[in-house]
Write an enzyme that holds these catalytic residues in place. Structure first.
Site, PDB file in Angstrom:
ATOM      1  N   GLU A   1       2.750  -2.037   0.755  1.00 49.80           N
ATOM      2  CA  GLU A   1       2.090  -0.980   1.654  1.00 49.80           C
ATOM      3  C   GLU A   1       2.057  -1.204   3.130  1.00 49.80           C
ATOM      4  OE1 GLU A   1      -1.827  -0.784  -0.481  1.00 49.80           O
ATOM      5  OE2 GLU A   1      -0.768  -0.370  -2.257  1.00 49.80           O
TER       6      GLU A   1
ATOM      7  N   GLU B   1       3.745   1.338 -10.480  1.00 50.74           N
ATOM      8  CA  GLU B   1       2.065   1.273 -10.707  1.00 50.74           C
ATOM      9  C   GLU B   1       1.704   2.738 -11.105  1.00 50.74           C
ATOM     10  OE1 GLU B   1      -0.391  -0.094  -7.337  1.00 50.74           O
ATOM     11  OE2 GLU B   1       1.165  -1.628  -6.800  1.00 50.74           O
TER      12      GLU B   1
END
Ligand code: 9MR
Length: 402
Positions: free
Chosen positions: A181, A297
Site C-alpha cells: 500500500e 485479498e
C-alpha cells in the site's frame, strides 16, 4: 447457497437428500449426531458437495490457478472445522496478521515467530503453498519503530527486519508482499506515492531498499508489490493503477528485483463502476513488464446491502463474478486469495459494523455462500487470452527517481 437436489456431504461420502430423508426414521437424531461427530469436525456439514473435485482449489488448478485465503493463526490452532475447510479448499495461504511487523517484532530484535511457524508448518504438512504478508507497510508498526525513526535507523531497522523475517522462511515461501500500500495519489505527490513514515524518512528509495533486502533474504520467493483500489472503473482506481505502473517501470529501469503485483480486490456492493478496460489494460501492462499478478485479498463489503441473506448472496456473487471475469482471462493472473475463508473470522464485521456479512466464500457456520459458487463458476469460465502484446494505455511519463 443451497441447490435443489445437490448432494449433502456428511461423512465425506456424498449422500443424496432423498436417501437421507428416506432413512431418517431408521435411526435417532442422537445416533445421527454421533455419526457426524465421528467423521467431520464440529459446525454444520456443508449442504452442497464442496470437497475433492468440487473444491475451489481443484477448480482453480484446472485453470492453472492457485486458490487460497488469509488465515487466522489462532483459529487454525483452535477450530478443527476451520482447519479442515482450509485443507479442503486451499492450495495457498497467507497469514492475516501474524507476520506483520507489530506482531512479529514487537520489541526491537525480539521476534515472535510461534504463530507464523505454526501456519507455515500446517501449510507444509498439507502441501499448501505460503505467501508472506507483509514486510514494509505504514500500518501495523510497533511503537518503537514509529517513535524512533531517523533515516539511518530506518534503513538499518528495515533491512534487519527483512533479513530476520524473510530469512527465517527462506526457500519456503511462494511469494512475499514486500511492500504494501505505498500508493496514495490523494497525498498529492506527482509520483502518486503515499506520504508514509517510510517515504518521509527514506524517500521513495525505501521501496528499492526493501525489495533488494527481500531478494537477499529469500532468493526463491516471488517478490510482490501489493495494493488496494486497483480493480474497478472509477477514476481514482485508474489513477492508482497508473501510479503502480509508473512505480513498476521505475523499478524495472533500475534493475530492482520485483516479480509480481498483488491486486487486493476488496470489493463492495452496490458498486455501479463495474470492471472493464482499465483493469484489462493494467493487467496487460504488468504482463509486458514480465510481472505475475495475484488477487491477494478478495472479499466483498456488503454493509450497504440492507437486504436479506439471499439478496446479499446474489449481490456478492454478481460482484465477484464481474471482477473475476475481467481479471482471469489475463495469463499474468496466477492466484486468487480471499481475505479470510469464512465470515466467522473476518475483519469485515468490525470494520463495517456488519455482523450479517456474506462477503466471503463461507458463512459463519461454514456453509458455502453465493461467493463460493461465484468464485468456482468464474474459475470454470476462465478462457486465457493468448499472451500476445496488447494495446496498452500510454503511461505517465517516467520522472526522475529522486
Ligand atoms: O484483516 C486485517 C485486520 O485483522 C488487521 O487488524 C488490520 C491491521 O493490521 O489489517 C487487516 O488486513 C489488511 C491487510 O493486512 C492489508 N490490506 C487491507 C487488509 C484489510 O484491512
Amino acid at each position: 447457497m443451497r441447490r435443489r437436489g445437490t448432494a449433502i456431504n456428511l461423512t465425506n461420502k456424498a449422500v443424496s437428500r432423498r436417501t437421507m430423508l428416506a432413512g431418517a426414521a431408521a435411526f435417532t437424531f442422537a445416533s445421527w449426531l454421533e455419526g457426524c461427530r465421528a467423521s467431520v469436525p464440529p459446525h454444520h456439514a456443508p449442504a452442497m458437495d464442496i470437497g475433492g473435485s468440487n473444491s475451489l482449489r481443484y477448480h482453480a488448478a484446472a485453470q492453472q490457478l492457485l486458490f487460497g485465503c488469509a488465515v487466522n493463526a489462532k483459529a487454525l490452532r483452535e477450530d478443527a472445522a476451520y482447519a479442515h475447510l482450509i485443507r479442503q479448499q486451499c492450495s495457498i495461504l497467507v497469514p492475516e496478521n501474524c507476520l506483520k511487523w507489530k506482531a512479529v517484532e514487537p520489541e526491537q530484535g525480539r521476534f515472535r515467530f510461534e504463530d507464523a511457524d505454526a501456519v507455515v508448518a500446517f501449510a507444509e504438512k498439507n502441501k499448501i503453498k505460503m505467501r508472506g504478508h507483509t514486510l514494509v507497510w505504514h500500518e501495523a508498526l510497533p511503537d518503537w519503530v514509529e517513535r524512533g525513526l531517523t533515516p539511518t535507523d530506518a534503513r538499518a531497522w528495515m533491512t534487519a527486519h527483512i533479513q530476520n523475517v524473510a530469512g527465517r522462511y527462506s526457500g519456503r515461501m511462494h511469494s512475499w508482499d514486500v511492500v504494501n500500500e505505498a500508493i496514495a495519489p490523494r497525498d498529492g505527490r506527482p509520483d502518486g506515492l503515499r506520504d508514509s513514515v517510510w517515504l518521509r524518512t527514506l524517500g521513495p528509495e525505501y521501496i528499492e531498499i526493501a525489495l533488494r533486502a527481500a531478494r537477499a533474504a529469500d532468493p526463491a520467493a516471488l517478490l510482490t508489490y501489493n495494493d488496494w483500489g486497483l480493480d474497478d472503473e472509477a477514476a481514482e482506481s485508474e489513477e492508482r493503477r497508473r501510479a503502480v505502473l509508473t512505480l513498476m517501470r521505475r523499478l524495472r529501469q533500475r534493475n530492482v528485483p520485483i516479480d509480481a503485483v498483488g491486486i487486493q480486490g476488496h470489493l463492495y456492493v452496490p458498486n455501479q463502476r463495474g470492471y472493464g478496460a482499465g483493469l484489462r489494460r493494467f493487467l496487460a501492462a504488468l504482463r509486458e513488464l514480465d510481472l505475475q499478478v495475484f488477487v491477494t485479498e478478495m472479499d466483498v463489503d456488503d454493509s450497504r446491502a440492507l437486504t436479506d441473506e439471499a439478496a446479499r448472496d446474489a449481490a456478492v456473487a454478481q460482484e465477484i463474478g464481474a471482477f473475476l471475469d475481467t481479471a482471469l482471462p489475463d495469463p499474468a493472473v496466477r492466484a486468487v486469495l480471499t481475505w479470510g475463508l469464512t465470515t466467522h473470522y473476518t475483519w469485515l464485521k468490525e470494520r463495517y459494523k456488519n455482523p450479517a456479512t456474506r462477503g466471503l466464500p463461507f458463512d459463519d457456520t461454514l456453509q458455502p455462500t453465493g461467493g463460493f459458487a461465484a468464485i468456482r463458476d468464474a474459475f470454470d469460465r476462465r478462457k486465457i487470452l493468448a499472451a500476445k502484446p496488447q494495446q496498452v494505455a500510454p503511461l505517465t511519463p517516467i520522472r526522475k527517481w529522486r
